[in-house]
Design a protein around this motif. Structure first.
Motif, short mmCIF file in Angstrom:
data_model
loop_
_atom_site.label_atom_id
_atom_site.label_comp_id
_atom_site.label_asym_id
_atom_site.label_seq_id
_atom_site.Cartn_x
_atom_site.Cartn_y
_atom_site.Cartn_z
N LYS A 173 45.28 -20.02 0.60
CA LYS A 173 46.30 -19.34 1.41
C LYS A 173 46.37 -17.86 1.08
N ALA A 174 46.27 -17.53 -0.23
CA ALA A 174 46.33 -16.14 -0.66
C ALA A 174 45.16 -15.33 -0.08
N GLU A 175 43.97 -15.93 -0.06
CA GLU A 175 42.81 -15.24 0.49
C GLU A 175 43.01 -14.97 1.98
N LYS A 176 43.64 -15.91 2.66
CA LYS A 176 43.92 -15.70 4.08
C LYS A 176 44.93 -14.57 4.28
N VAL A 177 45.97 -14.55 3.43
CA VAL A 177 46.96 -13.47 3.51
C VAL A 177 46.29 -12.13 3.22
N LEU A 178 45.40 -12.09 2.22
CA LEU A 178 44.70 -10.85 1.87
C LEU A 178 43.86 -10.36 3.04
N ALA A 179 43.19 -11.28 3.72
CA ALA A 179 42.38 -10.89 4.88
C ALA A 179 43.27 -10.29 5.97
N GLU A 180 44.45 -10.88 6.19
CA GLU A 180 45.37 -10.32 7.18
C GLU A 180 45.84 -8.93 6.76
N ALA A 181 46.10 -8.76 5.46
CA ALA A 181 46.56 -7.46 4.97
C ALA A 181 45.49 -6.39 5.13
N LYS A 182 44.22 -6.75 4.89
CA LYS A 182 43.13 -5.79 5.03
C LYS A 182 42.95 -5.36 6.47
N ALA A 190 55.39 -1.43 6.37
CA ALA A 190 56.28 -2.36 7.06
C ALA A 190 55.53 -3.62 7.48
N ALA A 191 54.29 -3.46 7.93
CA ALA A 191 53.51 -4.62 8.35
C ALA A 191 53.21 -5.53 7.16
N PHE A 192 52.87 -4.93 6.01
CA PHE A 192 52.66 -5.75 4.82
C PHE A 192 53.96 -6.44 4.42
N GLY A 193 55.07 -5.73 4.58
CA GLY A 193 56.37 -6.33 4.28
C GLY A 193 56.65 -7.55 5.13
N ARG A 194 56.21 -7.52 6.38
CA ARG A 194 56.41 -8.69 7.25
C ARG A 194 55.58 -9.88 6.76
N LEU A 195 54.37 -9.59 6.23
CA LEU A 195 53.57 -10.66 5.63
C LEU A 195 54.30 -11.29 4.45
N ALA A 196 54.89 -10.41 3.62
CA ALA A 196 55.60 -10.90 2.44
C ALA A 196 56.81 -11.73 2.85
N SER A 245 42.82 -7.51 -5.10
CA SER A 245 42.30 -8.85 -4.80
C SER A 245 43.40 -9.85 -5.16
N VAL A 246 43.14 -11.12 -5.01
CA VAL A 246 44.13 -12.12 -5.39
C VAL A 246 44.24 -12.12 -6.92
N VAL A 247 45.47 -11.92 -7.42
CA VAL A 247 45.72 -11.81 -8.86
C VAL A 247 46.41 -13.10 -9.32
N GLN A 248 45.82 -13.75 -10.32
CA GLN A 248 46.40 -15.00 -10.82
C GLN A 248 47.15 -14.74 -12.12
N THR A 249 48.36 -15.28 -12.22
CA THR A 249 49.17 -15.25 -13.44
C THR A 249 49.54 -16.69 -13.79
N ASP A 250 50.25 -16.85 -14.89
CA ASP A 250 50.67 -18.20 -15.29
C ASP A 250 51.54 -18.85 -14.24
N ALA A 251 52.30 -18.03 -13.49
CA ALA A 251 53.25 -18.59 -12.53
C ALA A 251 52.65 -18.83 -11.15
N GLY A 252 51.61 -18.09 -10.80
CA GLY A 252 51.05 -18.27 -9.46
C GLY A 252 50.11 -17.14 -9.09
N LEU A 253 49.97 -16.90 -7.79
CA LEU A 253 49.00 -15.95 -7.25
C LEU A 253 49.73 -14.83 -6.51
N HIS A 254 49.22 -13.61 -6.67
CA HIS A 254 49.81 -12.42 -6.04
C HIS A 254 48.77 -11.71 -5.20
N VAL A 255 49.21 -11.21 -4.05
CA VAL A 255 48.47 -10.20 -3.31
C VAL A 255 49.33 -8.94 -3.37
#
Length: 343
Positions: A173-182, A190-196, A245-255
Motif C-alpha cells: 500500500k505504501a508503494e502505491k501511495v508513493l507512486a501517487e505522490a510522485k 496540499a495534494a500530498f496532504g490529501r493523500l495523508a 522512499s518507503v521508510v520502515q520503523t519499528d511501528a510501521g511504514l512512512h512515506v
C-alpha cells in the motif's frame, strides 16, 4: 461699523480668548508665511513676506542638481513668485471661509493626528536598558539558539516490524501511495496532504494532512524513529517537495515529504542586541500611544451608551448612498510597517 469700533471688538475677543482659551474643537491658526519679524524681504505683500535669509535656506536644502535651475535673476524671481502666489491663494481661501469646508477640516484633522503621532512615538523615544535587552534575550533564547529543524508531512501505515505479513501488506500500500505522490507536482503540498488525510493511520497527524511541524532531527528520531530522522536528513539536500522512499520503523511504514527546513542558529546576545533594542523600543512606543489614548478618553469623559448603540440598525439590503462628506477620521496604526524580522 466704524473701523475703531471693529478694532475694539476684535481686541476684546482676543483678550477673552487669552483668558479662557478656545472652546473644545476650536483653534486659532496662524497661516502667515513669515511668523517671525526680521530678515531682508525679497518679496512682500500685505502682512507677509519672503526674506533673503529664508530663500537662501530653501535653496541650500535643494540638491545641487536642482539648484542649477535657480542661477539667474529671472529663475530666482520665478521661484519666489511661485512661493508668494501660493500664499496669496491661501489668503484668498481663508477670505472665502474655506478653512471650515468639511474636506479641509478632515484633511487638517488627519494631518494633526499624524503630527501628534510623530511627536508621541518618534520624538519621545523611550530608552531601552541593557537589563531589558538581556531579559528579552533570555526569555526568547529559542528564537536565537536552535538546532537544525525540518518540517515533514507523512503518510503512516501501522505495521509492527515483527509482524511480517502485516508489513508486507502495508508496504504494498505504501508503494502505491508513493507512486501517487510522485505523480503530483513537486511542491503541491496540499495534494500530498490529501493523500495523508485519506491513507495515513497516524491519529495525531492524519487530521493535519500528515504535517509533523518543525522538529529537530533529534526530536524527530525520538518521536518517530531514527530511520525517519535519517531519511529527513537525506531529503534536505534536495529541498522542499522532495519525497523519500518507503521508510520502515519499528511501528510501521512512512512515506515522507519535506515541506520546510531551518538551518541551525547560534546567535549570541551581542549579535542581536540592536535588533532586540529596536523591538523593545517599538513596543514601548506602542504602549505609550495606547496610554495616551486612554488618558485622553478619561480626561474628556468619553463614554459609550451601549443601549442606544445597540438600537442603531445596520441594513445590509439597502444600496450604497453617495457620500455626504469626507469619511470620519480613524486612529492610524502606530507602526504600519512590518514588525522587526526574526533572525
Amino acid at each position: 461699523m466704524s473701523s475703531s469700533f471693529r478694532f475694539l471688538a476684535l481686541a476684546l475677543l482676543a483678550l477673552t480668548g487669552c483668558e479662557r482659551g478656545p472652546a473644545p474643537g476650536l483653534a486659532v491658526v496662524d497661516f502667515r508665511h513669515a511668523r517671525e519679524s526680521g530678515g531682508t524681504p525679497v518679496a512682500s505683500w500685505k502682512g507677509d513676506q519672503v526674506t533673503a535669509e529664508e530663500l537662501r535656506q530653501r535653496l541650500e536644502e535643494m540638491s545641487p542638481a536642482l539648484r542649477e535651475r535657480y542661477q539667474t535673476l529671472e529663475q530666482k524671481r520665478e521661484y519666489v513668485e511661485g512661493l508668494a502666489r501660493f500664499e496669496l491663494l491661501v489668503q484668498e481661501a481663508l477670505a472665502r471661509g474655506l478653512q471650515n469646508d468639511p474636506e479641509v477640516l478632515a484633511s487638517t484633522k488627519r494631518a494633526l493626528v499624524s503630527r501628534l503621532m510623530r511627536s508621541q512615538l518618534e520624538e519621545a523615544r523611550p530608552p531601552v536598558s541593557d537589563a531589558e535587552v538581556a531579559a528579552y534575550y533570555a526569555s526568547h533564547e529559542e528564537d536565537y539558539v536552535r538546532p537544525e529543524q525540518v518540517r515533514l508531512s507523512h503518510v503512516f501505515l501501522a505495521a509492527p516490524r515483527a509482524d511480517a505479513a502485516r508489513v508486507a501488506a502495508a508496504r504494498a500500500k505504501a508503494e502505491k501511495v508513493l507512486a501517487e505522490a510522485k505523480a503530483l507536482p513537486p511542491k503541491d503540498f496540499a495534494a500530498f496532504g490529501r493523500l495523508a488525510r485519506t491513507h495515513s493511520e497516524e491519529p495525531r497527524t492524519q487530521p493535519l494532512d500528515g504535517d509533523l511541524r518543525y522538529r529537530s532531527l533529534e526530536v524527530l528520531a525520538q518521536d518517530f524513529g531514527p530511520e525517519v530522522a535519517e531519511a529527513a536528513r537525506a531529503l534536505v539536500t534536495s529541498g522542499p517537495g522532495a519525497l523519500s522512499s518507503v521508510v520502515q520503523t519499528d511501528a510501521g511504514l512512512h512515506v515522507l515529504q519535506l515541506t520546510g527546513h531551518q538551518t541551525a542558529s547560534d546567535l549570541k546576545l551581542e549579535d542581536v542586541r540592536q535588533q532586540i533594542t529596536g523591538r523593545l523600543s517599538q513596543e514601548k512606543r506602542t504602549q505609550a500611544w495606547a496610554e495616551l489614548l486612554s488618558h485622553l478618553e478619561r480626561r474628556a469623559g468619553f463614554t459609550v451608551d451601549a443601549t442606544t448603540l445597540s438600537r442603531v440598525h445596520v441594513d445590509m439590503s439597502t444600496p450604497m448612498l453617495p457620500p455626504s462628506g469626507p469619511p470620519p477620521g480613524t486612529i492610524p496604526a502606530p507602526f504600519p510597517t512590518a514588525a522587526a524580522e526574526q533572525p
